[in-house]
Design a protein around this motif. Structure first.
Motif, PDB file in Angstrom:
ATOM      1  N   UNK A   1      55.710 157.436  36.789  1.00  0.00           N
ATOM      2  CA  UNK A   1      54.865 157.526  37.987  1.00  0.00           C
ATOM      3  C   UNK A   1      55.370 156.649  39.134  1.00  0.00           C
ATOM      4  N   UNK A   2      56.456 155.919  38.920  1.00  0.00           N
ATOM      5  CA  UNK A   2      57.070 155.148  39.990  1.00  0.00           C
ATOM      6  C   UNK A   2      57.420 156.051  41.173  1.00  0.00           C
ATOM      7  N   UNK A   3      57.561 157.361  40.912  1.00  0.00           N
ATOM      8  CA  UNK A   3      57.921 158.286  41.993  1.00  0.00           C
ATOM      9  C   UNK A   3      56.837 158.391  43.059  1.00  0.00           C
ATOM     10  N   UNK A   4      55.646 157.856  42.815  1.00  0.00           N
ATOM     11  CA  UNK A   4      54.606 157.929  43.836  1.00  0.00           C
ATOM     12  C   UNK A   4      54.980 157.125  45.076  1.00  0.00           C
ATOM     13  N   UNK A   5      55.860 156.137  44.932  1.00  0.00           N
ATOM     14  CA  UNK A   5      56.247 155.343  46.100  1.00  0.00           C
ATOM     15  C   UNK A   5      57.035 156.191  47.090  1.00  0.00           C
ATOM     16  N   UNK A   6      57.609 157.297  46.619  1.00  0.00           N
ATOM     17  CA  UNK A   6      58.298 158.233  47.501  1.00  0.00           C
ATOM     18  C   UNK A   6      57.426 159.443  47.838  1.00  0.00           C
ATOM     19  N   UNK A   7      56.546 159.822  46.911  1.00  0.00           N
ATOM     20  CA  UNK A   7      55.722 161.017  47.097  1.00  0.00           C
ATOM     21  C   UNK A   7      54.506 160.780  47.987  1.00  0.00           C
ATOM     22  N   UNK A   8      53.788 159.694  47.762  1.00  0.00           N
ATOM     23  CA  UNK A   8      52.542 159.483  48.494  1.00  0.00           C
ATOM     24  C   UNK A   8      52.732 159.414  50.006  1.00  0.00           C
ATOM     25  N   UNK A   9      53.787 158.758  50.510  1.00  0.00           N
ATOM     26  CA  UNK A   9      53.976 158.788  51.972  1.00  0.00           C
ATOM     27  C   UNK A   9      54.127 160.197  52.525  1.00  0.00           C
ATOM     28  N   UNK A  10      54.559 161.145  51.678  1.00  0.00           N
ATOM     29  CA  UNK A  10      54.738 162.526  52.126  1.00  0.00           C
ATOM     30  C   UNK A  10      53.411 163.209  52.435  1.00  0.00           C
ATOM     31  N   UNK A  11      52.305 162.631  51.999  1.00  0.00           N
ATOM     32  CA  UNK A  11      50.989 163.188  52.339  1.00  0.00           C
ATOM     33  C   UNK A  11      50.838 163.260  53.852  1.00  0.00           C
ATOM     34  N   UNK A  12      51.406 162.282  54.542  1.00  0.00           N
ATOM     35  CA  UNK A  12      51.282 162.227  56.007  1.00  0.00           C
ATOM     36  C   UNK A  12      51.963 163.409  56.683  1.00  0.00           C
ATOM     37  N   UNK A  13      52.924 164.049  55.999  1.00  0.00           N
ATOM     38  CA  UNK A  13      53.597 165.212  56.583  1.00  0.00           C
ATOM     39  C   UNK A  13      52.695 166.436  56.636  1.00  0.00           C
ATOM     40  N   UNK A  14      51.593 166.392  55.904  1.00  0.00           N
ATOM     41  CA  UNK A  14      50.716 167.558  55.799  1.00  0.00           C
ATOM     42  C   UNK A  14      49.525 167.485  56.745  1.00  0.00           C
ATOM     43  N   UNK A  15      49.421 166.423  57.509  1.00  0.00           N
ATOM     44  CA  UNK A  15      48.229 166.192  58.330  1.00  0.00           C
ATOM     45  C   UNK A  15      48.643 165.906  59.770  1.00  0.00           C
ATOM     46  N   UNK A  16      47.917 166.465  60.693  1.00  0.00           N
ATOM     47  CA  UNK A  16      48.123 166.202  62.111  1.00  0.00           C
ATOM     48  C   UNK A  16      46.841 165.685  62.732  1.00  0.00           C
ATOM     49  N   UNK A  17      46.916 164.688  63.598  1.00  0.00           N
ATOM     50  CA  UNK A  17      48.127 163.957  63.974  1.00  0.00           C
ATOM     51  C   UNK A  17      48.635 163.093  62.831  1.00  0.00           C
ATOM     52  N   UNK A  18      49.908 162.720  62.906  1.00  0.00           N
ATOM     53  CA  UNK A  18      50.575 162.015  61.813  1.00  0.00           C
ATOM     54  C   UNK A  18      49.882 160.695  61.475  1.00  0.00           C
ATOM     55  N   UNK A  19      49.349 160.004  62.466  1.00  0.00           N
ATOM     56  CA  UNK A  19      48.764 158.684  62.211  1.00  0.00           C
ATOM     57  C   UNK A  19      47.528 158.781  61.300  1.00  0.00           C
ATOM     58  N   UNK A  20      46.831 159.914  61.360  1.00  0.00           N
ATOM     59  CA  UNK A  20      45.691 160.088  60.461  1.00  0.00           C
ATOM     60  C   UNK A  20      46.185 160.202  59.023  1.00  0.00           C
ATOM     61  N   UNK A  21      47.275 160.932  58.834  1.00  0.00           N
ATOM     62  CA  UNK A  21      47.870 161.039  57.507  1.00  0.00           C
ATOM     63  C   UNK A  21      48.326 159.694  56.979  1.00  0.00           C
TER      64      UNK A  21
END
Length: 353
Positions: free
Chosen positions: A305-325
């Motif tokens: 599950x260490x991969x969450x340090x790379x995956x979780x920030x990608x949540x922001x790519x799915x939301x606009x505006x980016x700062x809300x993500x």
């Protein structure tokens, strides 16, 4: 120390909103400075502040004892032998593990993330406390695993194999990472999505069927140790327990499904996404399906599950505006931090059993 980590978390979260206003030179300088601070903080921490440092100190000072053989990796004994030539202070060993554990992860962050500081926010929430302050041997190994993600994505399996092999020098559990060398980074098709989604309910079915399973010693290398873990858990003397309906697990599963649903928005921003989401799926599957043996379930899941340090920030790519993500990622990280700081016996938001 928990308060220092909280301050660094707040500082790094603030930097997430400022990095686009700063030049690359300043971002890199701040990035390296944060890494150095985290190395020093982990390397010079007080012995006893985490669950394992007392044991590490005893093993470091008595590395020559026959009792140490089999209880720690040979690399630990070798490094203890080397550093004891200069000092009996275990902080020399702590600094070594912190240096490479943090440095490898920071290198991996820059390889995969368009953000400088958001991956550090996620990292500080849980895995810094777990791998750099508690399971320090796993810390270096997990950093090498993250570095192996890039060559796996590029199809350079031999290079990835060498990185995982190097990780096994620090912790033998790295051998469970070898099957991931054969993953491919093609965008997820519908069959893969269905398979990944089905992993979780399948794991719950397996967990139910294996609840009363008793292990045998026929499992190569680790059979006897697993039996001891199982007996300790059944007698109530084991310190590890697995709750397959815990709030943190439910949150993790929700995020996992969210990342699958919005895969198209993520894939063009994070080219290793297909590899990462498959690894996360196996991590969650292992935690639930192997819950009849809590120690194994936790170790396998936490490593993968260490991969969450790379995956979780990608949540922001799915939301606009980016700062809300980004704020959503930070809120998720705050919840994880409650569990991370609990490793240091610090109650942040609520008591964790």
């Amino acid at each position: 120390m928990p308060y220092i980590i909280l301050i660094l978390f707040i500082l790094t979260s603030t930097l997430c909103f400022l990095e686009h206003r700063l030049s690359k030179k300043y971002n890199i300088t701040i990035y390296i400075t944060l890494g150095v601070i985290l190395i020093i903080l982990a390397g010079l921490r007080e012995v006893g502040i985490d669950p394992d440092s007392d044991n590490y100190e005893a093993a470091y000072r008595n590395y020559y004892s026959s009792n140490m053989l089999g209880s720690v990796d040979y690399s630990f004994l070798l490094l203890s032998n080397l550093f004891n030539l200069f000092t009996t202070d275990v902080h020399a060993l702590f600094l070594f593990y912190a240096l490479f554990g943090v440095a490898f992860k920071f290198m991996a962050f820059r390889q995969h993330s368009s953000y400088y500081f958001l991956p550090i926010v996620v990292y500080l929430s849980f895995y810094y406390e777990l791998h750099e302050l508690t399971q320090i041997r796993t810390g270096i190994m997990s950093g090498l695993f993250l570095l192996a993600i890039k060559p796996i994505t590029e199809g350079k399996r031999f290079k990835a194999f060498l990185l995982i092999l190097a990780g096994s020098f620090f912790h033998i559990s790295a051998i469970i990472l070898l099957p991931f060398l054969f993953l491919k980074s093609k965008p997820l098709n519908m069959k893969w999505k269905i398979l990944l989604i089905a992993l979780i309910p399948t794991a719950y079915v397996i967990s139910t069927l294996l609840t009363n399973t008793t292990l045998t010693s026929s499992i190569p290398y680790i059979g006897d140790k697993l039996i001891l873990y199982q007996k300790a858990e059944q007698m109530g003397t084991a310190s590890v327990s697995v709750n397959i309906v815990s709030p943190l697990l439910m949150l993790s599963i929700f995020i996992y499904y969210y990342l699958i649903i919005f895969s198209k928005a993520i894939e063009h921003k994070l080219n290793c996404y297909p590899i990462l989401i498959k690894i996360l799926g196996v991590a969650l599957f292992s935690y639930i399906a192997l819950s009849f043996l809590p120690v194994l379930a936790e170790r396998v899941c936490y490593l993968l599950r260490i991969v969450i340090v790379l995956l979780f920030p990608a949540i922001s790519y799915t939301i606009r505006p980016r700062w809300i993500g980004m704020i959503i990622v930070m809120l998720i990280s705050i919840i994880f931090m409650n569990y991370g700081l609990r490793l240091l016996d610090f109650v942040f938001l609520w008591e964790v059993s």
